[in-house]
Design a protein around this motif. Structure first.
Motif, PDB file in Angstrom:
ATOM      1  N   PHE A  31       0.835  -1.193   0.000  1.00  0.00           N
ATOM      2  CA  PHE A  31       0.000   0.000   0.000  1.00  0.00           C
ATOM      3  C   PHE A  31       0.878   1.254   0.000  1.00  0.00           C
ATOM      4  O   PHE A  31       1.868   1.317   0.741  1.00  0.00           O
ATOM      5  N   PRO A  32       0.532   2.262  -0.795  1.00  0.00           N
ATOM      6  CA  PRO A  32       1.355   3.477  -0.843  1.00  0.00           C
ATOM      7  C   PRO A  32       1.085   4.388   0.346  1.00  0.00           C
ATOM      8  O   PRO A  32       0.179   4.149   1.147  1.00  0.00           O
ATOM      9  N   SER A  33       1.885   5.441   0.443  1.00  0.00           N
ATOM     10  CA  SER A  33       1.620   6.471   1.445  1.00  0.00           C
ATOM     11  C   SER A  33       0.353   7.225   1.073  1.00  0.00           C
ATOM     12  O   SER A  33      -0.267   6.962   0.030  1.00  0.00           O
ATOM     13  N   GLU A  34      -0.046   8.169   1.906  1.00  0.00           N
ATOM     14  CA  GLU A  34      -1.357   8.812   1.771  1.00  0.00           C
ATOM     15  C   GLU A  34      -1.613   9.318   0.359  1.00  0.00           C
ATOM     16  O   GLU A  34      -0.811  10.052  -0.210  1.00  0.00           O
ATOM     17  N   ALA A  35      -2.759   8.908  -0.193  1.00  0.00           N
ATOM     18  CA  ALA A  35      -3.239   9.329  -1.516  1.00  0.00           C
ATOM     19  C   ALA A  35      -2.282   8.942  -2.641  1.00  0.00           C
ATOM     20  O   ALA A  35      -2.320   9.525  -3.724  1.00  0.00           O
ATOM     21  N   ALA A  67      -7.099   4.741  -2.273  1.00  0.00           N
ATOM     22  CA  ALA A  67      -8.331   5.484  -2.529  1.00  0.00           C
ATOM     23  C   ALA A  67      -8.484   6.593  -1.491  1.00  0.00           C
ATOM     24  O   ALA A  67      -9.586   7.064  -1.228  1.00  0.00           O
ATOM     25  N   ASP A  68      -7.358   7.012  -0.917  1.00  0.00           N
ATOM     26  CA  ASP A  68      -7.416   7.921   0.223  1.00  0.00           C
ATOM     27  C   ASP A  68      -8.070   9.259  -0.100  1.00  0.00           C
ATOM     28  O   ASP A  68      -8.725   9.852   0.763  1.00  0.00           O
ATOM     29  N   ARG A  69      -7.879   9.761  -1.293  1.00  0.00           N
ATOM     30  CA  ARG A  69      -8.500  11.051  -1.632  1.00  0.00           C
ATOM     31  C   ARG A  69     -10.016  10.990  -1.504  1.00  0.00           C
ATOM     32  O   ARG A  69     -10.666  11.992  -1.233  1.00  0.00           O
ATOM     33  N   TRP A  70     -10.545   9.800  -1.678  1.00  0.00           N
ATOM     34  CA  TRP A  70     -11.984   9.590  -1.626  1.00  0.00           C
ATOM     35  C   TRP A  70     -12.429   9.095  -0.255  1.00  0.00           C
ATOM     36  O   TRP A  70     -13.595   9.211   0.110  1.00  0.00           O
ATOM     37  N   THR A  71     -11.473   8.572   0.506  1.00  0.00           N
ATOM     38  CA  THR A  71     -11.800   8.031   1.832  1.00  0.00           C
ATOM     39  C   THR A  71     -11.209   8.905   2.927  1.00  0.00           C
ATOM     40  O   THR A  71     -11.719   9.967   3.240  1.00  0.00           O
ATOM     41  N   TRP A  72     -10.077   8.501   3.515  1.00  0.00           N
ATOM     42  CA  TRP A  72      -9.564   9.140   4.725  1.00  0.00           C
ATOM     43  C   TRP A  72      -9.017  10.545   4.508  1.00  0.00           C
ATOM     44  O   TRP A  72      -8.952  11.323   5.459  1.00  0.00           O
ATOM     45  N   SER A  73      -8.650  10.907   3.295  1.00  0.00           N
ATOM     46  CA  SER A  73      -8.134  12.252   3.047  1.00  0.00           C
ATOM     47  C   SER A  73      -9.213  13.244   2.637  1.00  0.00           C
ATOM     48  O   SER A  73      -8.909  14.421   2.414  1.00  0.00           O
ATOM     49  N   ILE A  84     -17.193   4.183   5.570  1.00  0.00           N
ATOM     50  CA  ILE A  84     -18.060   3.434   4.650  1.00  0.00           C
ATOM     51  C   ILE A  84     -17.386   3.296   3.288  1.00  0.00           C
ATOM     52  O   ILE A  84     -17.420   2.232   2.656  1.00  0.00           O
ATOM     53  N   ARG A  85     -16.756   4.373   2.821  1.00  0.00           N
ATOM     54  CA  ARG A  85     -16.035   4.307   1.553  1.00  0.00           C
ATOM     55  C   ARG A  85     -14.829   3.371   1.641  1.00  0.00           C
ATOM     56  O   ARG A  85     -14.476   2.717   0.652  1.00  0.00           O
ATOM     57  N   GLN A  86     -14.229   3.305   2.818  1.00  0.00           N
ATOM     58  CA  GLN A  86     -13.124   2.370   3.017  1.00  0.00           C
ATOM     59  C   GLN A  86     -13.581   0.929   2.787  1.00  0.00           C
ATOM     60  O   GLN A  86     -12.831   0.098   2.268  1.00  0.00           O
ATOM     61  N   ARG A  87     -14.823   0.632   3.133  1.00  0.00           N
ATOM     62  CA  ARG A  87     -15.346  -0.719   2.891  1.00  0.00           C
ATOM     63  C   ARG A  87     -15.368  -1.028   1.401  1.00  0.00           C
ATOM     64  O   ARG A  87     -15.125  -2.171   0.992  1.00  0.00           O
ATOM     65  N   ASP A  88     -15.686  -0.015   0.567  1.00  0.00           N
ATOM     66  CA  ASP A  88     -15.678  -0.229  -0.881  1.00  0.00           C
ATOM     67  C   ASP A  88     -14.262  -0.498  -1.383  1.00  0.00           C
ATOM     68  O   ASP A  88     -14.054  -1.316  -2.282  1.00  0.00           O
ATOM     69  N   TYR A  89     -13.296   0.190  -0.804  1.00  0.00           N
ATOM     70  CA  TYR A  89     -11.893  -0.052  -1.165  1.00  0.00           C
ATOM     71  C   TYR A  89     -11.484  -1.471  -0.782  1.00  0.00           C
ATOM     72  O   TYR A  89     -10.840  -2.183  -1.564  1.00  0.00           O
ATOM     73  N   THR A  90     -11.882  -1.898   0.408  1.00  0.00           N
ATOM     74  CA  THR A  90     -11.594  -3.260   0.833  1.00  0.00           C
ATOM     75  C   THR A  90     -12.256  -4.272  -0.090  1.00  0.00           C
ATOM     76  O   THR A  90     -11.662  -5.310  -0.425  1.00  0.00           O
ATOM     77  N   VAL A 116       3.740   2.165   4.161  1.00  0.00           N
ATOM     78  CA  VAL A 116       4.418   3.255   4.865  1.00  0.00           C
ATOM     79  C   VAL A 116       3.411   4.378   5.097  1.00  0.00           C
ATOM     80  O   VAL A 116       2.507   4.600   4.294  1.00  0.00           O
ATOM     81  N   SER A 117       3.570   5.078   6.218  1.00  0.00           N
ATOM     82  CA  SER A 117       2.698   6.201   6.565  1.00  0.00           C
ATOM     83  C   SER A 117       1.242   5.714   6.587  1.00  0.00           C
ATOM     84  O   SER A 117       0.943   4.731   7.243  1.00  0.00           O
ATOM     85  N   MET A 118       0.323   6.368   5.861  1.00  0.00           N
ATOM     86  CA  MET A 118      -1.054   5.879   5.876  1.00  0.00           C
ATOM     87  C   MET A 118      -1.153   4.473   5.290  1.00  0.00           C
ATOM     88  O   MET A 118      -2.042   3.697   5.638  1.00  0.00           O
TER      89      MET A 118
END
Length: 247
Positions: A31-35, A67-73, A84-90, A116-118
């Motif tokens: 998984f990459p860092s944030e976004a 998918a951080d721009r759409w979820t946690w960011s 909820i959007r994180q569930r779609d990523y999963t 790393v990071s997020m």
């Protein structure tokens, strides 16, 4: 390196990609860092840092987009909406990425996760919730409490089940016993620039390691020195230090 392959995220208009590095060896879901994007792992020298393992057929990296721009960011959304959007990523990982990896490998194999990071959050969260498929997680400079990520609004079930600090604290009984028997987590963090402010990686990692200890979940904590920064040069060193014993 394989070409970038993209798959639609179920229930959305998003399309996210995955790239493979390596021809054989232990498969690692990265998984990459944030976004970040799937390309970031190689472009920041992480593959090169362990090129000997790749060339020897000891490890294959399967790097995914975030998918951080759409979820946690997405700070305009509530924490619950982002969860909820994180569930779609999963779901994308479960129904698109993992079958593709299995096809690449000629069948299902046990994965490790890495971030790393997020991305460390994503790696550890995926292992703790999918230990039957990915029993080993390596999280570097991560933060593991999603409630601290500039969120707002009420926290419901989606937030709870997306938040390692919450659901690990709530684990008990047979499921906890099972997780103890299959999962292992390596938490790596530095004490240098940006590991405390603004990322909170150091205090979050220490607190999460203590929680894993309380629950008896197998883990290792490796705290690097005050020169070890929240940045790619240090993550390259940490990867080269730890990965050889896992593949």
């Amino acid at each position: 390196m394989s070409e970038r392959v993209e798959f639609n995220v179920p229930g959305t208009d998003l399309s996210l990609g995955v790239i493979r590095h390596g021809h054989w060896g232990r498969p690692v879901l990265v998984f990459p860092s944030e976004a970040g994007r799937a390309e970031d792992f190689a472009s920041n020298g992480m593959v090169e840092a362990v090129q000997d393992l790749v060339d020897a057929g000891r490890v294959s990296f399967f790097c995914v987009d975030s998918a951080d721009r759409w979820t946690w960011s997405d700070n305009a959304a509530t924490t619950e909406e982002r969860a909820i959007r994180q569930r779609d990523y999963t779901s994308w990982l479960e129904h698109a990425v993992l079958p593709w990896i299995a096809d690449q490998l000629g069948g299902e194999r046990s994965l490790a996760t890495l971030g790393v990071s997020m991305g460390a959050y994503h790696a550890v969260h995926f292992t703790l919730t999918h230990a039957h498929q990915a029993p080993l997680a390596i999280g570097m400079s991560g933060s593991y409490d999603v409630r601290s990520w500039h969120g707002h609004g009420d926290h419901g079930d989606a937030t709870y089940f997306a938040n390692p600090v919450s659901y690990v604290a709530g684990m008990h009984g047979e499921h906890l016993d099972w997780l103890r028997s299959v999962a292992s987590v390596l938490l790596v963090v530095g004490q240098g620039p940006f590991e405390v402010q603004p990322t909170q990686a150091l205090p979050s990692t220490l607190a999460f390691a203590e929680l894993l200890s309380e629950k008896g979940i197998p883990h290792q904590l490796d705290v690097w020195g005050h020169d070890s920064a929240h940045d790619w040069p240090w993550w390259r060193k940490q990867l080269a230090h730890h990965l050889p014993r896992f593949c």
